[in-house]
Scaffold this active site. Structure first.
Site, PDB file in Angstrom:
ATOM      1  N   LYS A   1      32.061   6.648   5.213  1.00 56.45           N
ATOM      2  CA  LYS A   1      32.868   7.540   6.059  1.00 56.45           C
ATOM      3  C   LYS A   1      33.430   8.665   5.213  1.00 56.45           C
ATOM      4  O   LYS A   1      33.600   9.947   5.896  1.00 56.45           O
ATOM      5  CB  LYS A   1      33.708   6.762   6.830  1.00 56.45           C
ATOM      6  CG  LYS A   1      34.621   7.520   7.797  1.00 56.45           C
ATOM      7  CD  LYS A   1      35.574   6.557   8.466  1.00 56.45           C
ATOM      8  CE  LYS A   1      36.608   6.179   7.638  1.00 56.45           C
ATOM      9  NZ  LYS A   1      37.855   6.980   7.588  1.00 56.45           N
ATOM     10  N   ASN A   2      34.350   8.316   4.630  1.00 54.52           N
ATOM     11  CA  ASN A   2      35.223   9.366   3.841  1.00 54.52           C
ATOM     12  C   ASN A   2      34.539  10.194   2.950  1.00 54.52           C
ATOM     13  O   ASN A   2      35.234  11.566   2.732  1.00 54.52           O
ATOM     14  CB  ASN A   2      36.424   8.600   3.104  1.00 54.52           C
ATOM     15  CG  ASN A   2      37.208   7.912   4.095  1.00 54.52           C
ATOM     16  OD1 ASN A   2      37.156   8.037   5.100  1.00 54.52           O
ATOM     17  ND2 ASN A   2      38.036   6.843   3.572  1.00 54.52           N
TER      18      ASN A   2
ATOM     19  N   ARG B   1      42.516  12.911  11.424  1.00 53.67           N
ATOM     20  CA  ARG B   1      43.314  13.415  10.426  1.00 53.67           C
ATOM     21  C   ARG B   1      42.397  14.298   9.240  1.00 53.67           C
ATOM     22  O   ARG B   1      42.727  15.363   8.995  1.00 53.67           O
ATOM     23  CB  ARG B   1      43.984  12.609   9.742  1.00 53.67           C
ATOM     24  CG  ARG B   1      45.099  11.782  10.402  1.00 53.67           C
ATOM     25  CD  ARG B   1      45.820  11.149   9.045  1.00 53.67           C
ATOM     26  NE  ARG B   1      45.974  11.995   8.088  1.00 53.67           N
ATOM     27  CZ  ARG B   1      46.739  12.926   8.037  1.00 53.67           C
ATOM     28  NH1 ARG B   1      47.692  13.221   9.107  1.00 53.67           N
ATOM     29  NH2 ARG B   1      46.725  13.884   6.936  1.00 53.67           N
TER      30      ARG B   1
ATOM     31  N   CYS C   1      49.851   8.915  11.894  1.00 50.55           N
ATOM     32  CA  CYS C   1      49.165   7.992  12.479  1.00 50.55           C
ATOM     33  C   CYS C   1      49.593   6.348  12.432  1.00 50.55           C
ATOM     34  O   CYS C   1      50.441   6.283  11.720  1.00 50.55           O
ATOM     35  CB  CYS C   1      47.625   7.930  11.925  1.00 50.55           C
ATOM     36  SG  CYS C   1      47.567   7.307  10.377  1.00 50.55           S
TER      37      CYS C   1
ATOM     38  N   ARG D   1      52.107  11.013   7.391  1.00 49.58           N
ATOM     39  CA  ARG D   1      50.818  11.408   6.433  1.00 49.58           C
ATOM     40  C   ARG D   1      51.091  13.032   6.703  1.00 49.58           C
ATOM     41  O   ARG D   1      50.156  13.575   7.394  1.00 49.58           O
ATOM     42  CB  ARG D   1      49.511  11.136   7.142  1.00 49.58           C
ATOM     43  CG  ARG D   1      49.377   9.458   7.050  1.00 49.58           C
ATOM     44  CD  ARG D   1      48.058   9.076   7.472  1.00 49.58           C
ATOM     45  NE  ARG D   1      46.846   9.321   6.769  1.00 49.58           N
ATOM     46  CZ  ARG D   1      45.805   9.058   6.826  1.00 49.58           C
ATOM     47  NH1 ARG D   1      45.300   8.204   7.934  1.00 49.58           N
ATOM     48  NH2 ARG D   1      44.524   9.255   6.033  1.00 49.58           N
TER      49      ARG D   1
ATOM     50  N   ASP E   1      42.704   0.916   1.140  1.00 50.34           N
ATOM     51  CA  ASP E   1      41.734   0.529   2.320  1.00 50.34           C
ATOM     52  C   ASP E   1      41.251  -0.670   2.356  1.00 50.34           C
ATOM     53  O   ASP E   1      40.657  -1.330   3.398  1.00 50.34           O
ATOM     54  CB  ASP E   1      40.648   1.833   2.395  1.00 50.34           C
ATOM     55  CG  ASP E   1      41.015   3.108   2.537  1.00 50.34           C
ATOM     56  OD1 ASP E   1      40.273   4.016   2.371  1.00 50.34           O
ATOM     57  OD2 ASP E   1      42.098   3.126   3.098  1.00 50.34           O
TER      58      ASP E   1
ATOM     59  N   ARG F   1      35.707   3.262  14.380  1.00 49.58           N
ATOM     60  CA  ARG F   1      35.807   4.709  13.780  1.00 49.58           C
ATOM     61  C   ARG F   1      35.380   4.396  12.236  1.00 49.58           C
ATOM     62  O   ARG F   1      34.580   5.610  11.824  1.00 49.58           O
ATOM     63  CB  ARG F   1      37.351   4.889  13.706  1.00 49.58           C
ATOM     64  CG  ARG F   1      37.908   5.503  14.813  1.00 49.58           C
ATOM     65  CD  ARG F   1      39.441   5.848  14.476  1.00 49.58           C
ATOM     66  NE  ARG F   1      39.388   6.546  13.295  1.00 49.58           N
ATOM     67  CZ  ARG F   1      40.237   6.457  12.311  1.00 49.58           C
ATOM     68  NH1 ARG F   1      41.161   5.549  12.316  1.00 49.58           N
ATOM     69  NH2 ARG F   1      40.152   7.111  11.064  1.00 49.58           N
TER      70      ARG F   1
HETATM   71  C1  EPZ Z   1      42.049   9.312   2.388  1.00 50.80           C
HETATM   72  O1  EPZ Z   1      43.190   9.965   3.290  1.00 50.80           O
HETATM   73  C2  EPZ Z   1      41.230   8.520   3.234  1.00 50.80           C
HETATM   74  N1  EPZ Z   1      40.836   9.132   4.468  1.00 50.80           N
HETATM   75  C3  EPZ Z   1      41.832   7.374   3.786  1.00 50.80           C
HETATM   76  O2  EPZ Z   1      41.193   6.226   4.340  1.00 50.80           O
HETATM   77  C4  EPZ Z   1      42.606   6.851   2.568  1.00 50.80           C
HETATM   78  O3  EPZ Z   1      43.354   5.553   2.919  1.00 50.80           O
HETATM   79  C5  EPZ Z   1      43.287   7.571   1.555  1.00 50.80           C
HETATM   80  O4  EPZ Z   1      42.672   8.712   1.230  1.00 50.80           O
HETATM   81  C6  EPZ Z   1      43.674   6.984   0.318  1.00 50.80           C
HETATM   82  O5  EPZ Z   1      42.697   6.621  -0.567  1.00 50.80           O
HETATM   83  C7  EPZ Z   1      39.672   9.990   4.485  1.00 50.80           C
HETATM   84  O6  EPZ Z   1      39.059  10.231   3.279  1.00 50.80           O
HETATM   85  C8  EPZ Z   1      39.094  10.728   5.577  1.00 50.80           C
HETATM   86  P1  EPZ Z   1      46.131  11.072   0.859  1.00 50.80           P
HETATM   87  P2  EPZ Z   1      44.049  11.146   2.988  1.00 50.80           P
HETATM   88  O7  EPZ Z   1      46.271  12.482   1.188  1.00 50.80           O
HETATM   89  O8  EPZ Z   1      43.506  12.003   2.235  1.00 50.80           O
HETATM   90  C9  EPZ Z   1      50.867  11.470   1.078  1.00 50.80           C
HETATM   91  C10 EPZ Z   1      40.210   5.010   5.923  1.00 50.80           C
HETATM   92  O9  EPZ Z   1      41.030   3.618   6.260  1.00 50.80           O
HETATM   93  N2  EPZ Z   1      50.482  12.854   1.150  1.00 50.80           N
HETATM   94  O10 EPZ Z   1      45.582  10.733  -0.630  1.00 50.80           O
HETATM   95  O11 EPZ Z   1      44.964  11.382   4.502  1.00 50.80           O
HETATM   96  C11 EPZ Z   1      50.399  10.462   2.463  1.00 50.80           C
HETATM   97  O12 EPZ Z   1      51.275  10.645   3.244  1.00 50.80           O
HETATM   98  C12 EPZ Z   1      41.294   6.009   5.815  1.00 50.80           C
HETATM   99  O13 EPZ Z   1      39.227   5.132   5.863  1.00 50.80           O
HETATM  100  C13 EPZ Z   1      51.529  13.618   1.159  1.00 50.80           C
HETATM  101  O14 EPZ Z   1      52.869  13.319   1.160  1.00 50.80           O
HETATM  102  O15 EPZ Z   1      45.287  10.352   2.053  1.00 50.80           O
HETATM  103  C14 EPZ Z   1      49.931   9.213   1.836  1.00 50.80           C
HETATM  104  O16 EPZ Z   1      51.401   8.685   1.584  1.00 50.80           O
HETATM  105  C15 EPZ Z   1      42.619   5.536   5.989  1.00 50.80           C
HETATM  106  N3  EPZ Z   1      51.550  15.008   1.303  1.00 50.80           N
HETATM  107  C16 EPZ Z   1      49.554   9.540   0.416  1.00 50.80           C
HETATM  108  O17 EPZ Z   1      49.865  10.926   0.069  1.00 50.80           O
HETATM  109  C17 EPZ Z   1      50.236  15.565   1.573  1.00 50.80           C
HETATM  110  O18 EPZ Z   1      50.051  16.861   1.769  1.00 50.80           O
HETATM  111  C18 EPZ Z   1      47.861   9.220   0.027  1.00 50.80           C
HETATM  112  O19 EPZ Z   1      47.691  10.197   1.108  1.00 50.80           O
HETATM  113  C19 EPZ Z   1      49.059  14.605   1.459  1.00 50.80           C
HETATM  114  C20 EPZ Z   1      49.141  13.146   1.294  1.00 50.80           C
END
Ligand code: EPZ
Length: 476
Positions: A51-52, A121, A145, A150, A337, A429
């Protein structure tokens, strides 16, 4: 890690989208899952595309002024939503089985309706490729969410470093490159946190920029590498994906490509955990074992064996379950995850385990529902103390997010009696036909129409229901 979220006007989608059934979004799903626990699993299960990876690569197809063919694309609600968002941007999407043809020739700088973006997202990632191709983009702020606020500040700051003017107005992120030649410029960008999404957005934006971009403290997830490989197959020049430093040398144009998506390591991990908690020997494929190193290490830590049978096939051999401690971290650390599914497993392990969730600030929503099934879990801040119990008992429970719903399914497979799981839109999802695949392995699991308003006070004495429904998007 957190800071903000907002809202937006919507506008009619100009549909240049030819959607087959599997693409259309299902009505609010009123069905529930009923699972009778205690049945051992056996046999083999096929793992779907990731998915991701699919979501990021679908956004990446925007970069190509031609058509791209993606293979091994999972049939998921999130993929259907991303298709609708790309259509709102003027792309043509055609789906046949697990193949997706995306034609981005007629990209226009329009905005996707808030109600679509707010539910997915990952749709925010389109800001990078749209800006790179058109020099301007307007994308709604995705908002928070269930698992956290996020924010997208790292995405925005990186685009600003590449010369974009970015401002947020009424919940809309307006980004444009000033000047007569609105091309992004290469830059050195240090990410405060190895965000998957920010790494993907900026890597895509940099592929068509003038000059070289270096992303430091970049995310190293396999999905980031898959996106980089997709872009390279289209002619992009990217080095270092999979390490914490990625270097992208911009090129004027990209070309069409035919690209297979990697298998879903989280779905694979979920089935390995389902095998371990039911003390069952099962095999799963296709998988890339290296993508599951941290998960396999923890499974072996607690007493199960994971054997690589063929290059892309794993066998789970059960064992007596012991306790262990887990801290979620960016890749190659233990994936957040897999935190909820693994917590369900540790509820049945001998001894005390501690899980520390460091990636998202609000991802322990499944604890209360697991405790409803007889687990013994206490939460203190981002730590959960799990005291292993000898038995879980079936109960009516409610899914709170995607991976939490998988944890409830796993606990139910090992519980005594029947469990009813409500709010399946979370599960759909990210898992393709989870109950069908589990039934194939011998699980007693049905998706049925939710008869009760509350849906969860289902009569415990109910035997297997007569009317069985398959979820809408499975009918493609
Ligand atoms: C990706 O989300 C995945 N989603 C998530 O999978 C996964 O949990 C996550 O990476 C971590 O591995 C997709 O790829 C579509 P991040 P993403 O940006 O990119 C903070 C699932 O269950 N952050 O690495 O949104 C954020 O708040 C989903 O399949 C900032 O502060 O994750 C979080 O605490 C859920 N500012 C941390 O970084 C930013 O601009 C990690 O988020 C961006 C992120």
């Amino acid at each position: 890690m957190q800071r903000n979220s907002l809202i937006l006007e919507d506008r009619p989608i100009n549909h240049s989208l030819s959607l087959t059934d599997s693409h259309s979004l299902p009505e609010e799903d009123k069905s529930v899952l009923q699972i009778w626990g205690g049945n051992p699993l056996h046999g083999h299960v096929k793992i779907s595309g990731a998915k991701n990876s699919a979501l990021a690569i679908m956004a990446g197809a925007i970069l190509c002024p031609d058509d791209c063919r993606l293979r091994n694309v999972p049939s998921l609600v999130d993929v259907a939503r991303m298709s609708q968002i790309l259509a709102a941007l003027g792309l043509k999407i055609e789906r046949n089985g697990d193949t997706l043809d995306i034609d981005a020739r007629h990209l226009q700088q329009s905005q996707a309706p808030y109600e679509l973006v707010s539910q997915l997202r990952a749709s925010f990632f389109v800001i990078g490729p749209v800006l790179a191709r058109l020099g301007a983009a307007r994308v709604p702020l995705p908002g928070g969410c269930a698992i956290g606020a996020r924010p997208v500040d790292l995405h925005v700051r990186g685009l600003q470093a590449m010369g974009a003017e970015v401002h947020i107005d009424h919940g809309m992120v307006h980004a444009y490159v000033p000047g007569r030649n609105p091309k992004l410029k290469g830059a050195k960008i240090y990410l405060d946190y190895p965000s998957v999404g920010a790494t993907e957005t900026l890597m895509m934006a940099a592929t068509l920029a003038e000059g070289e971009t270096t992303l430091e403290n970049a995310a190293q997830e396999p999905e980031v590498v898959d996106l980089a490989n997709f872009c390279r197959a289209m002619g992009a020049r990217i080095r270092g994906a999979g390490t914490n430093t990625i270097v992208i040398s911009g090129v004027p144009n990209l070309h069409s490509v035919d690209y297979p998506i990697i298998p879903d390591r989280i779905e694979a991990g979920t089935f390995l955990v389902a095998g371990a908690i039911t003390h069952s020997e099962i095999t799963i494929s296709p998988v890339v074992p290296d993508h599951l190193t941290a998960v396999i290490a923890k499974l072996q830590d607690i007493g199960a064996k994971v054997i690589a049978e063929e290059p892309n096939c794993l066998r789970l051999v059960p064992g007596r379950l012991r306790a262990t401690d887990i801290e979620t971290l960016p890749y190659p650390g233990f994936p957040t995850d897999m935190q909820a599914p693994f917590m369900a497993l540790l509820t049945k392990s001998e001894g005390d385990s501690v899980i520390t969730e460091t990636v998202f600030e609000n991802r322990l929503g499944h604890v209360a529902e697991l405790n409803r099934m007889g687990a013994d879990i206490r939460v203190k801040g981002k730590h959960a103390l799990i005291r292993g119990v000898s038995m879980l008992s079936g109960a009516p429970v409610v899914a709170t997010d995607l991976r939490a719903s998988a944890a409830l399914v796993i606990a139910a497979l090992a519980a005594d009696g029947k469990t009813t799981i409500q709010r399946l839109h979370h599960l759909d999802r990210g898992y393709y036909d989870l109950e069908g695949k589990l039934r194939q392995l011998g699980a007693k699991i049905e998706r049925v129409q939710d008869k009760t308003d509350a849906g969860v006070e289902a009569d415990q004495t109910l035997t297997a229901p007569s009317q069985i429904l398959t979820p809408p998007q499975m009918q493609s």
